[in-house]
Design a protein around this motif. Structure first.
Motif, PDB file in Angstrom:
ATOM      1  N   ILE A  10      20.305  11.343   7.525  1.00  0.00           N
ATOM      2  CA  ILE A  10      19.612  12.054   6.450  1.00  0.00           C
ATOM      3  C   ILE A  10      18.576  11.140   5.823  1.00  0.00           C
ATOM      4  O   ILE A  10      17.443  11.536   5.589  1.00  0.00           O
ATOM      5  N   ASP A  11      18.946   9.885   5.555  1.00  0.00           N
ATOM      6  CA  ASP A  11      18.011   8.922   4.969  1.00  0.00           C
ATOM      7  C   ASP A  11      16.802   8.716   5.864  1.00  0.00           C
ATOM      8  O   ASP A  11      15.671   8.682   5.400  1.00  0.00           O
ATOM      9  N   LYS A  15      12.957   9.872   4.868  1.00  0.00           N
ATOM     10  CA  LYS A  15      11.889   8.873   4.847  1.00  0.00           C
ATOM     11  C   LYS A  15      10.731   9.329   5.729  1.00  0.00           C
ATOM     12  O   LYS A  15       9.573   9.220   5.334  1.00  0.00           O
ATOM     13  N   LYS A  16      11.042   9.856   6.896  1.00  0.00           N
ATOM     14  CA  LYS A  16       9.996  10.317   7.804  1.00  0.00           C
ATOM     15  C   LYS A  16       9.231  11.482   7.187  1.00  0.00           C
ATOM     16  O   LYS A  16       8.004  11.528   7.251  1.00  0.00           O
ATOM     17  N   GLU A  17       9.945  12.417   6.558  1.00  0.00           N
ATOM     18  CA  GLU A  17       9.294  13.567   5.927  1.00  0.00           C
ATOM     19  C   GLU A  17       8.387  13.124   4.792  1.00  0.00           C
ATOM     20  O   GLU A  17       7.277  13.615   4.646  1.00  0.00           O
ATOM     21  N   PHE A  22       2.935  11.871   2.645  1.00  0.00           N
ATOM     22  CA  PHE A  22       2.019  10.905   2.047  1.00  0.00           C
ATOM     23  C   PHE A  22       0.735  10.797   2.861  1.00  0.00           C
ATOM     24  O   PHE A  22      -0.353  10.745   2.304  1.00  0.00           O
ATOM     25  N   TYR A  23       0.853  10.753   4.168  1.00  0.00           N
ATOM     26  CA  TYR A  23      -0.309  10.581   5.030  1.00  0.00           C
ATOM     27  C   TYR A  23      -0.943  11.908   5.464  1.00  0.00           C
ATOM     28  O   TYR A  23      -1.823  11.922   6.316  1.00  0.00           O
TER      29      TYR A  23
END
Length: 53
Positions: A10-11, A15-17, A22-23
């Protein structure tokens, strides 16, 4: 042990999402506009007090 592996996945996914958001093209345009506004003096940056808990 199984719960720890699930939490870890999940972490990593979160983080990937967040990184993808952000980008994203729309966020990059937003950040560029803010930078331009700061450089042109349209936005005044104000330091605020640090909140400690």
């Amino acid at each position: 042990m199984a719960q720890k592996m699930i939490d870890s996945n999940i972490d990593k996914n979160t983080k990937k999402e967040v990184e993808e958001l952000f980008y994203s093209e729309s966020n990059m345009k937003y950040l560029e506009k803010i930078i331009t506004d700061i450089e042109l003096g349209k936005v005044k940056l104000v330091e605020h007090d640090l909140i400690e808990e």
